[in-house]
Design an enzyme around this catalytic site. Sequence first.
Site, PDB file in Angstrom:
ATOM      1  N   ASP A  86       0.978  -1.472   0.166  1.00  0.00           N
ATOM      2  CA  ASP A  86       0.142  -0.446  -0.228  1.00  0.00           C
ATOM      3  C   ASP A  86       1.002   1.242  -0.037  1.00  0.00           C
ATOM      4  O   ASP A  86       0.452   2.059  -0.261  1.00  0.00           O
ATOM      5  CB  ASP A  86      -0.633   0.134   1.016  1.00  0.00           C
ATOM      6  CG  ASP A  86      -0.006  -0.147   2.595  1.00  0.00           C
ATOM      7  OD1 ASP A  86       1.177  -0.016   1.862  1.00  0.00           O
ATOM      8  OD2 ASP A  86      -1.082  -0.612   3.822  1.00  0.00           O
ATOM      9  N   HIS A  87       2.322   1.179   0.244  1.00  0.00           N
ATOM     10  CA  HIS A  87       2.743   2.472   0.754  1.00  0.00           C
ATOM     11  C   HIS A  87       3.657   2.609  -0.725  1.00  0.00           C
ATOM     12  O   HIS A  87       3.775   3.177  -1.318  1.00  0.00           O
ATOM     13  CB  HIS A  87       4.035   2.005   1.253  1.00  0.00           C
ATOM     14  CG  HIS A  87       3.330   2.419   2.646  1.00  0.00           C
ATOM     15  ND1 HIS A  87       2.853   1.795   3.145  1.00  0.00           N
ATOM     16  CD2 HIS A  87       4.034   3.274   4.466  1.00  0.00           C
ATOM     17  CE1 HIS A  87       2.502   1.724   4.708  1.00  0.00           C
ATOM     18  NE2 HIS A  87       3.272   2.865   5.066  1.00  0.00           N
ATOM     19  N   ASP A 124       4.652  -1.103  11.366  1.00  0.00           N
ATOM     20  CA  ASP A 124       4.040   0.195  10.430  1.00  0.00           C
ATOM     21  C   ASP A 124       3.818   0.641  12.314  1.00  0.00           C
ATOM     22  O   ASP A 124       2.900   0.511  12.785  1.00  0.00           O
ATOM     23  CB  ASP A 124       2.619  -0.177   9.779  1.00  0.00           C
ATOM     24  CG  ASP A 124       2.221   1.730   9.235  1.00  0.00           C
ATOM     25  OD1 ASP A 124       3.115   1.916   7.696  1.00  0.00           O
ATOM     26  OD2 ASP A 124       1.898   2.090   9.750  1.00  0.00           O
ATOM     27  N   ARG A 140       0.174  13.121  10.314  1.00  0.00           N
ATOM     28  CA  ARG A 140       1.611  13.868   9.936  1.00  0.00           C
ATOM     29  C   ARG A 140       1.421  14.315   9.412  1.00  0.00           C
ATOM     30  O   ARG A 140       1.214  14.845   8.515  1.00  0.00           O
ATOM     31  CB  ARG A 140       2.432  12.583  10.260  1.00  0.00           C
ATOM     32  CG  ARG A 140       2.576  11.639  10.979  1.00  0.00           C
ATOM     33  CD  ARG A 140       3.659  10.377  10.751  1.00  0.00           C
ATOM     34  NE  ARG A 140       3.444   9.731  11.715  1.00  0.00           N
ATOM     35  CZ  ARG A 140       4.132   8.709  12.106  1.00  0.00           C
ATOM     36  NH1 ARG A 140       4.563   7.995  11.298  1.00  0.00           N
ATOM     37  NH2 ARG A 140       4.618   7.737  13.272  1.00  0.00           N
ATOM     38  N   SER A 167       7.200   7.079  12.341  1.00  0.00           N
ATOM     39  CA  SER A 167       7.593   6.233  11.668  1.00  0.00           C
ATOM     40  C   SER A 167       8.053   5.097  12.422  1.00  0.00           C
ATOM     41  O   SER A 167       9.478   5.071  12.910  1.00  0.00           O
ATOM     42  CB  SER A 167       8.068   7.187   9.906  1.00  0.00           C
ATOM     43  OG  SER A 167       8.395   5.235   9.620  1.00  0.00           O
ATOM     44  N   ARG A 226      10.273   2.868  10.792  1.00  0.00           N
ATOM     45  CA  ARG A 226      11.397   2.374   9.831  1.00  0.00           C
ATOM     46  C   ARG A 226      12.030   1.872  10.595  1.00  0.00           C
ATOM     47  O   ARG A 226      13.023   3.345  10.894  1.00  0.00           O
ATOM     48  CB  ARG A 226      10.957   3.370   8.907  1.00  0.00           C
ATOM     49  CG  ARG A 226      11.787   4.596   9.342  1.00  0.00           C
ATOM     50  CD  ARG A 226      11.508   6.404   7.732  1.00  0.00           C
ATOM     51  NE  ARG A 226      10.043   6.449   8.054  1.00  0.00           N
ATOM     52  CZ  ARG A 226      10.039   7.319   7.235  1.00  0.00           C
ATOM     53  NH1 ARG A 226      10.812   8.546   7.039  1.00  0.00           N
ATOM     54  NH2 ARG A 226       8.261   7.545   7.024  1.00  0.00           N
TER      55      ARG A 226
HETATM   56  C1  MIC Z   1       4.098   6.523   8.358  1.00  0.00           C
HETATM   57  O1  MIC Z   1       3.382   6.814   8.425  1.00  0.00           O
HETATM   58  O2  MIC Z   1       5.242   7.625   8.288  1.00  0.00           O
HETATM   59  C2  MIC Z   1       4.495   5.223   7.288  1.00  0.00           C
HETATM   60  C3  MIC Z   1       5.779   5.210   6.235  1.00  0.00           C
HETATM   61  O3  MIC Z   1       3.579   4.373   7.855  1.00  0.00           O
HETATM   62  C4  MIC Z   1       5.775   4.507   8.454  1.00  0.00           C
HETATM   63  C5  MIC Z   1       5.815   3.374   8.391  1.00  0.00           C
HETATM   64  C6  MIC Z   1       7.585   3.713   6.913  1.00  0.00           C
HETATM   65  O4  MIC Z   1       7.943   3.939   7.437  1.00  0.00           O
HETATM   66  O5  MIC Z   1       7.361   3.061   6.354  1.00  0.00           O
HETATM   67  C7  MIC Z   1       5.443   4.008  10.175  1.00  0.00           C
HETATM   68  O6  MIC Z   1       4.349   4.952  10.765  1.00  0.00           O
HETATM   69  O7  MIC Z   1       5.591   3.604  10.630  1.00  0.00           O
HETATM   70 FE1  SF4 Z   2       0.312   4.718   5.208  1.00  0.00          FE
HETATM   71 FE2  SF4 Z   2       1.617   5.738   7.173  1.00  0.00          FE
HETATM   72 FE3  SF4 Z   2       0.514   7.195   5.838  1.00  0.00          FE
HETATM   73 FE4  SF4 Z   2      -0.701   5.680   7.108  1.00  0.00          FE
HETATM   74  S1  SF4 Z   2       0.286   7.057   8.378  1.00  0.00           S
HETATM   75  S2  SF4 Z   2      -1.862   6.208   5.422  1.00  0.00           S
HETATM   76  S3  SF4 Z   2       0.754   3.672   6.703  1.00  0.00           S
HETATM   77  S4  SF4 Z   2       2.074   6.449   5.312  1.00  0.00           S
END
Ligand code: MIC
Ligand code: SF4
Length: 641
Positions: free
Chosen positions: A64-65, A119, A379, A535, A537
């Site tokens: 999905d990313h 995540d 975010r 995140s 990550r």
């Molecule tokens: C995000 O919202 O920052 C992400 C992308 O979903 C991350 C995961 C990632 O960096 O792949 C998260 O929230 O953990």
């Molecule tokens: Fe995707 Fe992270 Fe954004 Fe949620 S907050 S939509 S999991 S990138």
Amino acid sequence: MAGTITEKILKKHIAEGIPKAGEEVAIIIDHTLTQDATGTMAYLQFEVIGINRIKTELSVSFVDHNTLQTDFKNPDDHRYLQTVAAKYGLYFSRPGNGICHQVFLERFACPGKTLIGSDSHTPTAGGIGSFAIGAGGLDVAVSMAGETFKLKYPKVVGVKLSGKLQEWVSAKDVILEVLRRINVNGGVGKVLEYCGDGVKNLSVPDRATITNMGTETGCTTSIFPSDEITREFLKGQGRENQWVEIIPDENADYDEIIEINLNEVEPMVALPHSPGNVKKVAEIAGLKVDQVSIGSCTNSSLRDLIIVAKAIKGKTVSENLHMTISAGSRQVVEHLIESGDMKHLVNAGARMLENTCGPCIGMGSAPCSKGISVRTFNRNFEGRSGTKDAKTYLVSPETAVATAITGVLTDPRTLGKYPEFEMPHKFIVNDNMIIKPLPLEKAKKVQVQFGPNIAPLPDFFPLEDELSGEALIKLQDNITTDHIMPAGAKILPLRSNVPEISKHIFEAVDSNFYERAKEKNGGFIVAGDNYGQGSSREHAALAPKYLGVKAVIVKSFARIHLANLINFGIVPLTFKNPEDYEKIDVGDELIITIGDLMGKIILKNVTKNIEIQVTHALSESDAEILKMGGKLSWIKSKIKY
Ligand code: MIC
Ligand code: SF4
């Protein structure tokens, strides 16, 4: 002692440790989820562990990313993930099926189960009463291998809701109100457990919006009771048999109480560049806006998009701006088509995107230079939208659609009559985009397919007793993992390639970090409070490790990043006296004697000829993992094949 929901679920899952706030406990994990941006690394690690089938009740791999396919990298990763799922017994949610948290909520999440996901917004499933925690990919890999997950037993905050939300006010405003009160680190070490009479006035998707964005408080997770409303939701999804009631005892013993009267909640907005920078929409209404984006795992449910569609019906998106919409799942899209609401969105001129994270993670739809973007996301960190000097404001779907109509930030209550709508009692269930696990015999024959961008994992070596090097960088408070390892359409496709992604470390805050770290052969990172928020990550720990970073010395850490540092053998230290942060400058030569990490740790600033007192909150097993050079070496030494 009267039980909270947290206590009730954890009690059934604790394998080791004492359930006392701050003590380390090991819990049994029932479910796991991964998404593609963190999943590739999680499965590369799972493969190194070397077992032939997952040991959890249920594990799901989502795509999905990384769905913008500008070259071979992302589609190669998707193919890798699909073949890995087939080989090791996972469900695979194909690209196009939706955002992991929304689809998990609809089709998989169960009250009373434990879930960890690679995540940070995994707590979305707390909306259905699952005890759901965000973690690094390696922790998810280790759980899939049947190991317990260790966490500090949390304090439980009872968020007591009373009353009912007013028209044009919704769940997003509630979580923004929570953030206004406790900010981006007010939840650290805690579970936000929602209780009180007001709970019954929130649907499961409303609850999931709240638990999703609870992550921004730094909490371990957020959770709602599993009650009749949960049962109705599960029934609508054809899963009523998975319902169990989980409600707190009367007079449950909460460590703290936050009271919110839903009647009094107003439309709220988080201003740039922090989800904790919250004001009432009315206070800044009139701000000229360049983009409105609706979607993300926070606000992409059917309810959210129906209200948007009904409000914009017969109108046109303001000429001042453009509007994007990403539904959370294919189920949501199918309903919008069936009810005719999709027509209103398309007629109004909204740009309908894929059912993915999209603009939330800078995967396309970046705002214009210095653009003001109003988003229903969770975010608004600097640069996260893909445009460095853009400013992001976080709002509810109601505020977003009002803004899309007028062209300026608008309090939705000024739109007039609140649209009437009814939610379906039976959802359109179509799981044809979810591939089921293969039986073992068939799975054994599957060949995992790698693309050329997938690099093998680097080797990690045991830690020495003395660490030496330079302070490579010194950062402020609230540094996010987006600052440490940026995302966006250009860097995300490198998630399965540690040497390549490492070139982008700290790019947004210090463009020379990579060269300096290489030249100095590693060293140390120094920072303020809440280091590594945001995140999950693990690349924000993997890349520094790859570049030779030995320890990170800060005033305080965010939970997931702290765990990731330990997992990859970087020593996480905190200043005993926060003011000692001033005693290290970039370029200072440091020697840290760590010994076995359980005794006194001595940090010598050789350049300034002083000793600085540092400490840590490591458990014995954390210390053992660190000394072995990280969790992968540790799990391999532990697992019985
Ligand atoms: C995000 O919202 O920052 C992400 C992308 O979903 C991350 C995961 C990632 O960096 O792949 C998260 O929230 O953990
Ligand atoms: Fe995707 Fe992270 Fe954004 Fe949620 S907050 S939509 S999991 S990138």
